[in-house]
Design a protein around this motif. Structure first.
Motif, mmCIF file in Angstrom:
data_model
loop_
_atom_site.group_PDB
_atom_site.id
_atom_site.type_symbol
_atom_site.label_atom_id
_atom_site.label_comp_id
_atom_site.label_asym_id
_atom_site.label_seq_id
_atom_site.Cartn_x
_atom_site.Cartn_y
_atom_site.Cartn_z
ATOM 1 N N THR A 195 3.386 9.565 -2.313
ATOM 2 C CA THR A 195 3.767 9.079 -0.997
ATOM 3 C C THR A 195 2.699 9.535 0.003
ATOM 4 O O THR A 195 1.739 10.216 -0.359
ATOM 5 N N VAL A 196 2.892 9.158 1.271
ATOM 6 C CA VAL A 196 1.931 9.555 2.296
ATOM 7 C C VAL A 196 1.794 11.076 2.336
ATOM 8 O O VAL A 196 0.685 11.618 2.443
ATOM 9 N N GLY B 191 0.787 -1.211 0.000
ATOM 10 C CA GLY B 191 0.000 0.000 0.000
ATOM 11 C C GLY B 191 0.827 1.274 0.000
ATOM 12 O O GLY B 191 2.041 1.266 -0.254
ATOM 13 N N LEU B 192 0.141 2.374 0.298
ATOM 14 C CA LEU B 192 0.771 3.692 0.247
ATOM 15 C C LEU B 192 1.899 3.816 1.258
ATOM 16 O O LEU B 192 2.973 4.344 0.941
ATOM 17 N N SER C 216 9.438 13.487 2.395
ATOM 18 C CA SER C 216 9.628 14.342 1.232
ATOM 19 C C SER C 216 8.286 14.680 0.584
ATOM 20 O O SER C 216 7.414 13.823 0.433
ATOM 21 N N PHE C 217 8.148 15.958 0.194
ATOM 22 C CA PHE C 217 6.883 16.390 -0.405
ATOM 23 C C PHE C 217 7.055 17.089 -1.752
ATOM 24 O O PHE C 217 6.590 16.580 -2.774
ATOM 25 N N PRO C 218 7.738 18.259 -1.826
ATOM 26 C CA PRO C 218 7.767 18.963 -3.116
ATOM 27 C C PRO C 218 8.432 18.157 -4.221
ATOM 28 O O PRO C 218 7.981 18.217 -5.377
ATOM 29 N N ILE C 219 9.496 17.423 -3.901
ATOM 30 C CA ILE C 219 10.191 16.661 -4.941
ATOM 31 C C ILE C 219 9.276 15.588 -5.514
ATOM 32 O O ILE C 219 9.169 15.413 -6.738
ATOM 33 N N VAL C 220 8.596 14.855 -4.638
ATOM 34 C CA VAL C 220 7.688 13.803 -5.114
ATOM 35 C C VAL C 220 6.495 14.416 -5.839
ATOM 36 O O VAL C 220 6.043 13.900 -6.871
ATOM 37 N N THR D 58 5.848 4.361 0.340
ATOM 38 C CA THR D 58 6.591 5.494 0.897
ATOM 39 C C THR D 58 7.873 5.028 1.549
ATOM 40 O O THR D 58 8.947 5.618 1.350
ATOM 41 N N ALA D 59 7.790 3.961 2.336
ATOM 42 C CA ALA D 59 8.990 3.417 2.977
ATOM 43 C C ALA D 59 9.950 2.834 1.938
ATOM 44 O O ALA D 59 11.177 2.966 2.066
ATOM 45 N N TYR D 60 9.395 2.212 0.894
ATOM 46 C CA TYR D 60 10.231 1.608 -0.154
ATOM 47 C C TYR D 60 11.040 2.662 -0.896
ATOM 48 O O TYR D 60 12.258 2.512 -1.084
ATOM 49 N N GLN D 61 10.386 3.757 -1.314
ATOM 50 C CA GLN D 61 11.126 4.794 -2.032
ATOM 51 C C GLN D 61 12.119 5.489 -1.108
ATOM 52 O O GLN D 61 13.200 5.908 -1.542
#
Length: 594
Positions: free
Chosen positions: A258-259, A88-89, A244-248, A93-96
């Motif tokens: 991601t979450v 799941g999400l 991370s937010f803006p990059i994703v 997120t943890a994988y990336q």
């Protein structure tokens, strides 16, 4: 008078704690509370709804929805040949974040080896620039990677000249990981370089004398002394990439959400309870990671600086042949580093000055000037965005600098509770800007009722407060080591002569740590200039928009084609303002120090 002065430090700490409670713990607590409370009634329904949703937790949702069936499901999974499991999400997120951490460490370690073991022209400059990614706004880096790897980016332009391409890596996991490495590989290099330089040379020489070959001496003697630093850098990198937010958002979009990105999407759709629950779970996970980080950091500090330091060797000493594999390795690493770290920023500037056909143009900057004169509804005024960023940066600096110093005073105070206090006061590192922005939006901007009165905070004030919360931990990370390194005998002598604690801090300790203070101030200002996560939620329309928000708007209003130009033009302006502000504060501080 002395009695009044002796109360200044406790009063300052009390004021700092009050500020943190109002603009951090209370807003974030409201988000966490929303995960276990609905309509004032305690309930686990929001948590169960998220954790039991396969979209968020994948196959693990059955742990919440049907825990009794877990053994049967496990047997069925084994009998089916153990196929791939969907996590799941949260799992993605943890994988990336894990992949980003591995790549960041892989890129950062060779740099640490070169800086710690060898002397070469420009070494000090390279070491100093490893700090620059921390002052680069993440949305700026994302646009830089778009300018380099986008459909009409520099890489595809170069490939077209030799009849190849185009290569499209935008909205792929690979480009997200590369952008994360841009930020975090220098962090790995900086932390591991310091540890590598402190490795006891006598223990290495003893191992070699006893017959250990170089590789075994490294494995048995050097590597164990580097492990705490590598683990510290890895955990911190994982935290940053997990949040991370803006990059994703810019490079992955909802396709690779991601979450943090999905949380932002929930807020935009006014699904505030679901967003708050996601934020609560994310914050709980990141707080646990911050605790692990502090433990690793404490281990690193306790082993740092023991023994005799090893002198650095000339880089190519003994490398006789030009075709020596070591020369080739250094060349290839420098090539990779140039493409990864220099390429996006150069591409940003190049794309802002060229048309899709490669011709020189200033049209994109003219477009910004046209936006400046535009009266259209929803149009962001570039000059106003620049002024807002500078004013918000100054306001954040005024708050973050004393807060960071006071936290350092608490952290360096000897006592059983100082480590707990440091962890508590370092909590903003583990809370994403989106969660903080959502909490401040719910409690301060929308208003809170106190003793029958509705209290609200306007957007600009909330933005400055959010920026200060994001910046002061970095002031603390600069000041705490310097404060810890002051000779205790100086403090004891001043106290014996009658100076109280605030006087010692102001007259003795702060002048001695002036370089760390200036570095902390530069960090605080630059981080405020580039802050995007909380600002995008707290900015009230276009009037309080900052440069990163304006840049995101220009980026969102394009289709990866020729219209990338206005975004790169705005990004170049942001790059110039951020870098210029950082250098100005740093240079001013050095002149003051002399």
């Amino acid at each position: 008078m002395r009695a009044k002065a002796s109360r200044l430090l406790p009063v300052g700490i009390a004021a700092m704690l009050t500020t943190l409670v109002v603009v951090f713990y209370y807003p974030v607590g409201s988000v966490l509370g929303s995960a276990i409370s609905v309509g004032g009634r305690l309930t686990l329904d929001p948590l169960v709804a998220v954790l039991g949703d396969p979209f968020y937790t994948g196959s693990a949702h059955s742990l919440v929805t049907a825990p009794a069936s877990l053994p049967e499901r496990f047997v069925a999974w084994v009998n089916a040949g153990m196929p791939a499991v969907d996590f799941g999400l949260f799992g993605f997120t943890a994988y990336q974040a894990l992949l980003s951490t591995v790549v960041s460490v892989a890129v950062g370690l060779p740099g640490a080896y070169l800086l710690a073991r060898f002397e070469f022209p420009g070494r000090e400059f390279l070491r100093s620039v490893t700090i620059l990614p921390f002052v680069m706004p993440s949305i700026l880096v994302a646009v830089g990677f778009l300018a380099m790897f986008g459909r009409t980016g520099v890489v595809n332009d170069l490939l077209a000249t030799v009849g190849l391409g185009p290569v499209n890596v935008v909205f792929t996991l690979e480009i997200v990981i590369l952008a994360h490495a841009f930020y975090n590989a220098p962090l790995v290099t900086r932390l591991v370089t310091a540890a590598w330089e402190s490795v006891d040379t006598r223990s290495v020489e003893t191992a070699r004398t006893l017959g250990a070959p170089p590789l075994r001496a490294f494995r048995d003697v050097t590597l164990p002394q580097l492990v705490p630093a590598i683990l510290t850098a890895s955990v911190l990198t994982f935290i940053f990439t997990f949040l991370s937010f803006p990059i994703v958002l810019a490079l992955g979009g909802l396709q690779l959400a991601t979450v943090e990105v999905w949380l932002f999407a929930r807020v935009q759709n006014l699904e505030l309870v679901e967003a708050a629950t996601l934020g609560a779970i994310e914050t709980a996970l990141s707080l646990g990671l911050i605790y692990i980080y502090l433990r690793f950091e404490a281990t690193q500090i306790s082993t740092h600086g023991q023994g005799q330091l090893r002198s650095r060797l000339p880089l190519f000493d003994g490398w006789q042949s030009v075709s020596d594999p070591r020369r080739l390795g250094v060349f290839l690493y420098c090539l990779v580093a140039a493409v990864l770290f220099v390429g996006p920023l150069v591409s940003l500037v190049v794309e802002s000055l060229t048309t899709p056909n490669g011709a020189f143009t200033l049209d994109y900057y003219a477009f910004l000037l046209a936006q400046q004169a535009s009266a259209a509804v929803g149009t962001i005024n570039p000059l106003a965005a620049i002024i807002n960023s500078l004013l918000f940066g100054l306001g954040a600096l005024v708050l973050a600098l004393p807060m960071g110093v006071l936290v350092s005073v608490v952290a360096t105070h000897e006592g059983s509770g100082s480590r707990f206090a440091e962890a508590l006061l370092t909590a903003p590192l583990a809370v994403s800007g989106i969660v903080l922005g959502l909490g401040m939006l719910r409690t301060l901007v929308f208003g809170t009722t106190v003793f029958g009165h509705r209290l609200t905070v306007t957007g600009p004030i909330a933005i400055v407060a959010a920026h200060a919360i994001a910046a002061y931990p970095f002031v603390t990370r600069n000041v705490t080591p310097a404060l810890s390194g002051i000779d205790d005998r100086l403090v004891d002598a001043a106290r014996a002569l009658g100076a109280d604690r605030p006087t010692v801090l102001v007259d003795i300790e702060l002048p001695l740590i002036a370089p760390a203070l200036i570095a902390g101030a530069a960090f605080a200002f630059a981080i405020s200039i580039g802050e995007f996560d909380s600002t995008v939620l707290l900015a009230e329309g276009v009037d309080s928009a900052t440069m990163p928000v304006a840049l995101e708007r220009y980026t969102a209003n394009r289709s990866l084609g020729p219209n990338l130009g206005p975004a790169t033009a705005m990004g170049t302006v942001l790059l110039a303002v951020t870098t210029g502000s950082f250098i100005l504060i740093d240079r001013t501080g050095r002149r003051w120090e002399r």
